[in-house]
Design an enzyme around this catalytic site. Structure first.
Site, PDB file in Angstrom:
ATOM      1  N   ASP A 181      37.507  41.596  38.455  1.00  0.00           N
ATOM      2  CA  ASP A 181      38.656  42.321  38.990  1.00  0.00           C
ATOM      3  C   ASP A 181      39.400  41.388  39.957  1.00  0.00           C
ATOM      4  O   ASP A 181      39.731  40.275  39.585  1.00  0.00           O
ATOM      5  CB  ASP A 181      38.162  43.620  39.649  1.00  0.00           C
ATOM      6  CG  ASP A 181      39.276  44.569  40.045  1.00  0.00           C
ATOM      7  OD1 ASP A 181      39.832  45.226  39.159  1.00  0.00           O
ATOM      8  OD2 ASP A 181      39.578  44.653  41.257  1.00  0.00           O
ATOM      9  N   HIS A 233      36.311  48.584  32.081  1.00  0.00           N
ATOM     10  CA  HIS A 233      36.631  47.622  33.130  1.00  0.00           C
ATOM     11  C   HIS A 233      35.420  47.164  33.935  1.00  0.00           C
ATOM     12  O   HIS A 233      35.377  46.037  34.392  1.00  0.00           O
ATOM     13  CB  HIS A 233      37.656  48.246  34.082  1.00  0.00           C
ATOM     14  CG  HIS A 233      38.156  47.302  35.123  1.00  0.00           C
ATOM     15  ND1 HIS A 233      38.806  46.128  34.811  1.00  0.00           N
ATOM     16  CD2 HIS A 233      38.080  47.337  36.483  1.00  0.00           C
ATOM     17  CE1 HIS A 233      39.123  45.491  35.927  1.00  0.00           C
ATOM     18  NE2 HIS A 233      38.687  46.197  36.957  1.00  0.00           N
TER      19      HIS A 233
END
Length: 304
Positions: free
Chosen positions: A86, A282
């Site tokens: 991220d 994710h």
């Protein structure tokens, strides 16, 4: 700076994203240690048990890269392999480009490296978003997202972890492309029917306890430096990352769907992958820890 560490050997530095903590690497720390590496996962500035500067400008990319270098210095190491997820992935790519003498290889779950944009990032995003909701733009105004996310931290963490995972299917894509500008983010995320196999109630409670104590400002301030980073680091995203590099992503991750990771080969010639895992979202190093660990160890052996 608070760090979690395991093992001895060559240093592997693990940088988390938002809203995560060192704890997002809980599956990687013991595996890397068992393979003969010194795995170190800090809480990044403004997160968890690490100090939180007051000024928004103290959360820029230059500061995060300096923190990564500072960890090496504090540990007495001249080099390390850098792994980031991220925002941690963005920092890892930046550190590899700015300090190739310190970071001899880089791996980035979920977020591909991107060349420098021709215009400031928020200008680009406003053009892309039009009349639709956009996370980055929503996070810009100090206090707004904090109020929404902090109202019920347990609900926030439960919905965000589920909503952007592979378990939620295409929910993440809808949240990026299908919401009106005035949408309330959390109200658009579905409730999971049951605890995820990859995120136990104990795991979730760790995140909740930490964010209830610290709030979300440290992570949100990272987003608020996007344009300032573009101004202060004009060289970033313009050069070649020559070190060995690895990319692992999930095919249900919006960061992969909206940024073709294959394009990285143009400026990262020694790229392994991209490895794209079917059904993964994710939070890939938590969702698919075994596969991510295998990819990391295989990559590290080639670097060695």
């Amino acid at each position: 700076m608070h760090v979690a560490e395991a093992g001895t050997g060559p240093l592997v530095l693990l940088l988390h994203g938002f809203p995560e903590l060192w704890y997002s690497w809980r599956h990687q720390l013991p595996v890397l240690a068992a393979a003969g590496y010194h795995a170190v996962a800090p809480d990044l500035r403004g997160h968890g048990r690490t100090q939180a500067p007051v000024d928004v400008e103290d959360y820029g990319m230059a500061a995060h890269v300096a923190d990564a270098v500072g960890v090496l210095d504090a540990l007495g190491e001249s080099t390390a392999v850098l792994v980031g997820h991220d925002w941690g992935a963005s920092t890892a790519w930046a550190a590899a480009e700015l300090h190739p003498e310190r970071f001899t290889a880089v791996a980035a779950p979920s977020v591909p490296d991107r060349p420098r944009s021709p215009r400031p990032p928020l200008t680009e995003l406003r053009s892309f978003a039009g009349d639709r909701f956009n996370w980055m733009l929503y996070f810009q105004e100090p206090g707004v997202a904090e109020a929404d996310l902090s109202a019920d931290v347990a609900r926030t963490m439960r919905l965000m972890m589920y909503g952007l995972s592979g378990d939620a299917g295409d929910t993440g894509v809808r949240m990026v492309t299908g919401l009106p500008r005035d949408a309330v983010l959390l109200d658009q995320m579905p409730e999971p029917e049951a605890p995820a196999a990859w995120l136990t109630e104990t795991d979730l409670a760790y995140y909740v306890d930490e964010y209830e104590r610290t709030g979300f400002t440290g992570g949100l301030n990272r987003y608020r430096n996007a344009d300032l980073d573009w101004e202060l680091l004009p060289e970033l995203g313009t050069g070649v990352i020559a070190q060995p590099a690895l990319f692992v992503g999930g095919d249900l991750d919006t960061a992969v769907r909206f940024a073709d990771p294959n394009r990285m080969r143009n400026h990262i010639p020694n790229l392994t992958g991209p490895i794209v895992l079917p059904g993964a979202g994710h939070w890939i190093q938590q969702e698919r820890s075994d596969e991510v660990n295998h990819a990391l160890l295989t990559f590290l052996r080639t670097v060695d």
